[in-house]
Design an enzyme around this catalytic site. Structure first.
Site, PDB file in Angstrom:
ATOM      1  N   TYR A   1       3.657   6.899   9.881  1.00 38.55           N
ATOM      2  CA  TYR A   1       2.675   5.685   9.487  1.00 38.55           C
ATOM      3  C   TYR A   1       3.618   4.688   8.886  1.00 38.55           C
ATOM      4  CZ  TYR A   1      -1.445   3.163   8.167  1.00 38.55           C
ATOM      5  OH  TYR A   1      -2.442   2.259   8.076  1.00 38.55           O
TER       6      TYR A   1
ATOM      7  N   TYR B   1      -9.241   5.746   6.793  1.00 41.75           N
ATOM      8  CA  TYR B   1      -9.934   6.015   8.414  1.00 41.75           C
ATOM      9  C   TYR B   1     -10.611   7.311   8.052  1.00 41.75           C
ATOM     10  CZ  TYR B   1      -5.327   3.735   9.515  1.00 41.75           C
ATOM     11  OH  TYR B   1      -4.428   2.596   9.741  1.00 41.75           O
TER      12      TYR B   1
ATOM     13  N   HIS C   1       0.746  -1.089   0.185  1.00 41.19           N
ATOM     14  CA  HIS C   1      -0.045   0.179   0.184  1.00 41.19           C
ATOM     15  C   HIS C   1       0.597   1.254  -0.038  1.00 41.19           C
ATOM     16  CE1 HIS C   1      -4.242  -1.406   1.155  1.00 41.19           C
ATOM     17  NE2 HIS C   1      -3.729  -2.245   0.276  1.00 41.19           N
TER      18      HIS C   1
ATOM     19  N   PRO D   1      -4.820   0.837  18.668  1.00 43.83           N
ATOM     20  CA  PRO D   1      -4.406   0.359  17.226  1.00 43.83           C
ATOM     21  C   PRO D   1      -4.625   1.424  16.050  1.00 43.83           C
ATOM     22  CG  PRO D   1      -6.890  -0.479  17.845  1.00 43.83           C
ATOM     23  CD  PRO D   1      -6.142   0.183  19.151  1.00 43.83           C
TER      24      PRO D   1
ATOM     25  N   LYS E   1       0.237   0.292  14.917  1.00 44.42           N
ATOM     26  CA  LYS E   1       1.721   0.308  15.501  1.00 44.42           C
ATOM     27  C   LYS E   1       2.057  -1.063  16.418  1.00 44.42           C
ATOM     28  CE  LYS E   1       3.677   3.502  13.271  1.00 44.42           C
ATOM     29  NZ  LYS E   1       3.417   3.254  12.258  1.00 44.42           N
TER      30      LYS E   1
HETATM   31  P1  RFL Z   1       0.649 -11.351  22.026  1.00 41.56           P
HETATM   32  O1  RFL Z   1       0.123 -11.637  20.650  1.00 41.56           O
HETATM   33  O2  RFL Z   1      -0.280 -11.059  23.118  1.00 41.56           O
HETATM   34  O3  RFL Z   1       1.358 -12.734  22.527  1.00 41.56           O
HETATM   35  C1  RFL Z   1       1.601 -13.169  23.623  1.00 41.56           C
HETATM   36  C2  RFL Z   1       1.537 -14.565  23.835  1.00 41.56           C
HETATM   37  O4  RFL Z   1       2.043 -14.857  25.331  1.00 41.56           O
HETATM   38  C3  RFL Z   1       1.029 -16.223  25.673  1.00 41.56           C
HETATM   39  N1  RFL Z   1       1.066 -15.742  27.314  1.00 41.56           N
HETATM   40  C4  RFL Z   1       1.567 -16.792  28.148  1.00 41.56           C
HETATM   41  N2  RFL Z   1       2.358 -17.837  27.685  1.00 41.56           N
HETATM   42  C5  RFL Z   1       2.930 -18.338  28.684  1.00 41.56           C
HETATM   43  N3  RFL Z   1       2.711 -18.155  30.222  1.00 41.56           N
HETATM   44  C6  RFL Z   1       1.996 -17.137  30.428  1.00 41.56           C
HETATM   45  N4  RFL Z   1       1.714 -16.865  31.709  1.00 41.56           N
HETATM   46  C7  RFL Z   1       1.367 -16.333  29.472  1.00 41.56           C
HETATM   47  N5  RFL Z   1       0.390 -15.362  29.115  1.00 41.56           N
HETATM   48  C8  RFL Z   1       0.275 -14.972  28.068  1.00 41.56           C
HETATM   49  C9  RFL Z   1      -0.379 -15.530  25.227  1.00 41.56           C
HETATM   50  O5  RFL Z   1      -1.201 -16.580  25.138  1.00 41.56           O
HETATM   51  C10 RFL Z   1      -0.036 -15.135  23.615  1.00 41.56           C
HETATM   52  O6  RFL Z   1       0.095 -16.235  22.800  1.00 41.56           O
HETATM   53  O7  RFL Z   1       1.822 -10.388  22.237  1.00 41.56           O
HETATM   54  P2  RFL Z   1       3.213 -10.245  21.105  1.00 41.56           P
HETATM   55  O8  RFL Z   1       3.748 -11.436  20.776  1.00 41.56           O
HETATM   56  O9  RFL Z   1       3.869  -9.046  21.854  1.00 41.56           O
HETATM   57  O10 RFL Z   1       2.432  -9.449  19.945  1.00 41.56           O
HETATM   58  C11 RFL Z   1       1.778  -8.314  19.801  1.00 41.56           C
HETATM   59  C12 RFL Z   1       0.714  -7.968  18.821  1.00 41.56           C
HETATM   60  O11 RFL Z   1      -0.191  -9.166  19.248  1.00 41.56           O
HETATM   61  C13 RFL Z   1      -0.131  -6.831  19.451  1.00 41.56           C
HETATM   62  O12 RFL Z   1       0.695  -5.583  19.554  1.00 41.56           O
HETATM   63  C14 RFL Z   1      -0.999  -6.368  18.270  1.00 41.56           C
HETATM   64  O13 RFL Z   1      -1.946  -7.486  17.660  1.00 41.56           O
HETATM   65  C15 RFL Z   1      -1.908  -5.369  18.931  1.00 41.56           C
HETATM   66  N6  RFL Z   1      -3.277  -5.269  18.034  1.00 41.56           N
HETATM   67  C16 RFL Z   1      -3.180  -4.596  16.887  1.00 41.56           C
HETATM   68  N7  RFL Z   1      -2.118  -4.127  16.475  1.00 41.56           N
HETATM   69  C17 RFL Z   1      -2.112  -3.655  15.315  1.00 41.56           C
HETATM   70  O14 RFL Z   1      -1.105  -3.017  14.934  1.00 41.56           O
HETATM   71  N8  RFL Z   1      -3.257  -3.482  14.580  1.00 41.56           N
HETATM   72  C18 RFL Z   1      -4.575  -4.133  14.895  1.00 41.56           C
HETATM   73  O15 RFL Z   1      -5.470  -4.134  14.393  1.00 41.56           O
HETATM   74  C19 RFL Z   1      -4.546  -4.384  16.415  1.00 41.56           C
HETATM   75  N9  RFL Z   1      -5.599  -5.249  16.913  1.00 41.56           N
HETATM   76  C20 RFL Z   1      -4.534  -5.906  18.879  1.00 41.56           C
HETATM   77  C21 RFL Z   1      -5.548  -5.880  17.943  1.00 41.56           C
HETATM   78  C22 RFL Z   1      -4.329  -6.475  20.134  1.00 41.56           C
HETATM   79  C23 RFL Z   1      -5.625  -7.008  20.563  1.00 41.56           C
HETATM   80  N10 RFL Z   1      -5.479  -7.492  21.957  1.00 41.56           N
HETATM   81  C24 RFL Z   1      -4.162  -7.755  22.632  1.00 41.56           C
HETATM   82  C25 RFL Z   1      -6.529  -7.592  22.959  1.00 41.56           C
HETATM   83  C26 RFL Z   1      -6.612  -6.328  18.665  1.00 41.56           C
HETATM   84  C27 RFL Z   1      -6.618  -6.821  19.617  1.00 41.56           C
HETATM   85  C28 RFL Z   1      -7.899  -7.485  20.337  1.00 41.56           C
HETATM   86  C1  PHB Z   2      -6.277  -3.914  10.589  1.00 38.45           C
HETATM   87  O1  PHB Z   2      -6.228  -4.259   9.510  1.00 38.45           O
HETATM   88  O2  PHB Z   2      -6.667  -4.900  11.373  1.00 38.45           O
HETATM   89  C2  PHB Z   2      -5.998  -2.796  11.006  1.00 38.45           C
HETATM   90  C3  PHB Z   2      -5.205  -1.732  10.021  1.00 38.45           C
HETATM   91  C4  PHB Z   2      -4.963  -0.537  10.547  1.00 38.45           C
HETATM   92  C5  PHB Z   2      -5.053  -0.271  11.708  1.00 38.45           C
HETATM   93  C6  PHB Z   2      -5.713  -1.064  12.739  1.00 38.45           C
HETATM   94  C7  PHB Z   2      -5.905  -2.229  12.353  1.00 38.45           C
HETATM   95  O3  PHB Z   2      -4.684   1.195  12.015  1.00 38.45           O
END
Ligand code: RFL
Ligand code: PHB
Length: 399
Positions: free
Chosen positions: A392, A204, A75, A296, A300
């Site tokens: 971004y 957005y 993109h 989100p 980032k």
């Molecule tokens: P994760 O992905 O939360 O993985 C952590 C892992 O640790 C495990 N864990 C344990 N394992 C052993 N012992 C324990 N006591 C443990 N406690 C937990 C968990 O089961 C899990 O498998 O963290 P990591 O690897 O640092 O990755 C970070 C990303 O996942 C996160 O920053 C993003 O997904 C944030 N996020 C989003 N980021 C974006 O850039 N765009 C998004 O659209 C976006 N949507 C989101 C999101 C995070 C969400 N969360 C955390 C609620 C949507 C949601 C719902």
């Molecule tokens: C997504 O595709 O899940 C997404 C993309 C951009 C954002 C947040 C989430 O800023």
């Protein structure tokens, strides 16, 4: 009790833990990952979708870039929608040719899991009662229970990649850690559906009814979000209600192009800004969501996790190849410098695009008027657009 030994024991098999494990393995550093959930559960979490160039480069370096390069969508811009019109932000043109890629976190996780399995590396899934011990000594270890047995993994270092609710940060005494947290007064309701995207770029939208985002996972799968109340329950949101709410928050042309269909996933996420300082406690290192959360809106979260892992993996490699602790000692400072900039940008995007409750002392919606002025300024100022664009696509690393 069964005792084993490795060089780095990694807690959590999310993107941070798996990527760190893969980079260390490629540098010849032994590691074991201990995860509390099953592999299928980890893969079922629908999260981030946009990855920066630096995250792509790191996946390539880790030897797992092939499918991303074949299937990811490049993109070159995003669209900002307000006052009934869309405005293109030319990320590519404004940043000297930088782009972002649409490639889901689920796919990245799958690629990393497959690579780990084919290299025959040890990952313990469904570990119970995970606990870390003696992390501030030269003999740290981790223990867990599985099928009624207790296991101990002794290591040189512990990497806490266990997300916001993990055990590693929670094991540090309160006096040794400082938390900075802001919880926003709304959430995001997201759905995944197999229909074509509204536009070639992400939209957005700032709208009087609340924020909306049209994102995608491929040319046939969309990920859309609407700002919702923190009290909303998933049962309150039928697919029909979601689609009509989203449509009402877009400009007429995008609304007319909105394809609807049954949702294949629906979830509500709260929005928070959170940073824990420092990120190193003796021989325990936090990375990714274990140390920080961004709302989100700036896309980032996953990218910051990759950036921590880049700094941390290089510091571990330096430690083992050059017998130098300097990189590890400096990890927290370096990582936090970049994290706070991403926190600032994510807060800025969130503040710019969402509807906030009136503040004490407000007469009329001052915040909404400020947003309109800022958006109008933004799309008419190359300097302002450049600032948004360079944040971004991702800020540079401190080497
Ligand atoms: P994760 O992905 O939360 O993985 C952590 C892992 O640790 C495990 N864990 C344990 N394992 C052993 N012992 C324990 N006591 C443990 N406690 C937990 C968990 O089961 C899990 O498998 O963290 P990591 O690897 O640092 O990755 C970070 C990303 O996942 C996160 O920053 C993003 O997904 C944030 N996020 C989003 N980021 C974006 O850039 N765009 C998004 O659209 C976006 N949507 C989101 C999101 C995070 C969400 N969360 C955390 C609620 C949507 C949601 C719902
Ligand atoms: C997504 O595709 O899940 C997404 C993309 C951009 C954002 C947040 C989430 O800023």
């Amino acid at each position: 009790m069964t005792i084993s030994r490795t060089q780095v024991v990694i807690v959590g098999a999310g993107p941070s833990g798996l990527l760190l494990g893969q980079l260390l393995h490629r540098a010849g550093i032994a590691n074991v990952i201990v995860e509390q959930r099953s592999g299928d559960y980890v893969l079922s979490r629908i999260r981030a979708g946009i990855i920066e160039q630096i995250c792509q480069d790191l996946l390539i370096e880790a030897g797992v870039g092939e499918r991303m390069l074949a299937e990811g969508l490049v993109h070159k811009g995003i669209e900002l929608c307000f006052a009934g019109q869309r405005h293109h932000i030319d990320l590519h043109g404004l940043t000297g040719g930088k782009t972002v890629m649409v490639y889901g976190q689920t796919e990245i996780t799958r690629d990393l899991m497959d690579a780990r399995a084919s290299a025959g590396l040890r990952t313990v899934y469904e570990a119970d009662k995970v606990a870390i011990h003696d992390y501030d000594t030269s003999t740290p270890s981790l223990s867990y229970h599985q099928h009624g047995k207790v296991y101990t993994v002794k290591a040189d270092f512990i990497a806490g990649c266990d997300g916001f609710h993990g055990v590693c940060r929670a094991s540090v005494p309160a006096a040794a850690i400082q938390n900075f947290e802001r919880v926003y007064p709304f959430g995001w309701l997201g759905i995944l559906a197999d229909v074509p995207p509204v536009s070639d770029e992400l939209i957005y939208s700032n709208h009087p009814r609340g924020f909306a985002l049209c994102s995608m996972r491929s040319k046939t799968r969309v990920r859309h979000y609407v700002q919702c109340s923190l009290d909303d329950k998933l049962e309150d949101w039928s697919d029909d209600r979601f689609w009509s709410e989203l449509k009402s928050r877009l400009d007429p042309q995008a609304a007319a192009r909105l394809h609807t269909g049954p949702s294949i996933e629906k979830s509500i996420a709260p929005l928070r800004s959170f940073v824990a300082e420092p990120m190193r406690f003796g021989n325990l290192f936090l990375a990714g969501d274990a140390a920080h959360i961004v709302p989100p809106t700036g896309a980032k979260g996953l990218n910051l996790a990759a950036s921590d892992v880049r700094y941390l993996s290089r510091a571990f490699i330096e430690n083992y190849t050059e017998k130098s602790y300097a990189g590890l000692a400096d990890y927290s400072r370096k990582a936090l410098r970049r994290i706070w900039k991403a926190e600032r940008f994510s807060w800025y995007m969130t503040s710019l695009l969402h509807r906030f409750p009136l503040g004490p002392g407000d007469t009329g919606n001052v915040g909404a008027k400020m947003q309109q002025a800022e958006l109008d300024y933004l799309v008419n100022s190359k300097a302002a657009m450049t600032s948004l664009a360079e944040n971004y696509v991702g800020l540079p690393f401190e080497e």
